[in-house]
Design an enzyme around this catalytic site. Structure first.
Site, PDB file in Angstrom:
ATOM      1  N   SER A 122       0.869  -1.236  -0.084  1.00 36.38           N
ATOM      2  CA  SER A 122       0.025  -0.091  -0.035  1.00 36.38           C
ATOM      3  C   SER A 122       0.856   1.206   0.014  1.00 36.38           C
ATOM      4  O   SER A 122       1.981   1.147   0.525  1.00 36.38           O
ATOM      5  CB  SER A 122      -0.726   0.100   1.127  1.00 36.38           C
ATOM      6  OG  SER A 122      -1.449   1.204   1.379  1.00 36.38           O
ATOM      7  N   TYR A 152      -0.646  -0.231  10.680  1.00 33.26           N
ATOM      8  CA  TYR A 152      -0.768  -0.811   9.269  1.00 33.26           C
ATOM      9  C   TYR A 152       0.363  -0.221   8.457  1.00 33.26           C
ATOM     10  O   TYR A 152       0.698  -1.221   7.545  1.00 33.26           O
ATOM     11  CB  TYR A 152      -2.071  -0.053   8.976  1.00 33.26           C
ATOM     12  CG  TYR A 152      -2.650  -0.542   7.450  1.00 33.26           C
ATOM     13  CD1 TYR A 152      -3.109  -1.673   7.172  1.00 33.26           C
ATOM     14  CD2 TYR A 152      -2.503   0.453   6.508  1.00 33.26           C
ATOM     15  CE1 TYR A 152      -3.269  -2.277   5.902  1.00 33.26           C
ATOM     16  CE2 TYR A 152      -2.743  -0.010   5.290  1.00 33.26           C
ATOM     17  CZ  TYR A 152      -3.135  -0.975   5.153  1.00 33.26           C
ATOM     18  OH  TYR A 152      -3.473  -1.415   3.635  1.00 33.26           O
TER      19      TYR A 152
END
Length: 209
Positions: free
Chosen positions: A46, A73
């Site tokens: 990501s 994350y």
């Protein structure tokens, strides 16, 4: 947060499990090379990885346990990039196993239906889902089908990946080679230390299971 076996849950889900799966699949990947000439591994990262901790990723249990929860994350997504780079280095320049990482972009999949109970209603929740509902029209998101195109290319474009030697790279939609985090991604020492830490975590967790 941790799971019952110890590792921090976000990194366990987004990296350690993938690391174990890759290790278990290596004989199958070698067999695919022998049968078809090449094999591809696509690691879904990501753009969030650009915002990971100042030290990049934890390489010991003490640092992992003390990690700021707000960037867990982001750490796990940087882990994906580092994994693709170090796996490529370990396989060697002549390997026919091609490992790359990819940011899929904002894709309108069913994940958002599961987020509604978490985000809730109210001003912030309604504003968030209002943005999601309009994002495709505004050109800031992809349909689920188009959001998968870069991953499909890296998994299925056998001849082009083989002929161009596409390995250890990071991509954004659609099939755009992109420079990953310049602060951490080129750090060979970090790649190696994180790989060793991953091996230790996977071995320790498997022994405790």
């Amino acid at each position: 947060p941790t799971n019952d076996l110890g590792p921090e849950l976000v990194l366990a889900t987004n990296h350690f499990g993938h690391f174990l799966l890759y290790s278990l699949l290596l004989p199958k990947l070698d067999a695919a090379v022998a049968a078809r000439g090449s094999a591809r591994v696509v690691v879904v990262s990501s753009a969030s990885h650009y915002r990971s901790y100042s030290y990049g990723v934890a390489t010991d249990t003490e640092t992992l346990a003390a990690s700021d929860p707000s960037l867990l994350y982001e750490q796990s997504k940087l882990a994906n990039v580092l994994f693709a780079q170090e796996a490529t280095r370990r396989l060697g320049p002549d390997s026919k196993i091609f490992v790359n990482s990819v940011h899929p972009g904002l894709a309108l999949t069913s994940i958002f239906a599961h987020l509604r109970p978490v985000v809730g209603h109210g001003l912030m929740g309604d504003a968030f889902f209002g943005f999601i509902d309009r994002s495709l029209d505004w050109g800031v998101s992809w349909s689920a089908e188009n959001g998968a195109l870069t991953q499909i290319y890296l998994a299925a474009a056998h001849e082009e990946i083989l002929s161009k030697g596409i390995r250890g790279l990071y991509f954004h939609p659609q099939v755009r080679k992109t420079t990953p985090c310049t602060r951490h991604a080129p750090n060979r020492s970090l790649q190696e230390a994180f790989w060793r830490f991953s091996e230790d975590i996977v071995t320790t967790t498997a022994a405790a299971a």
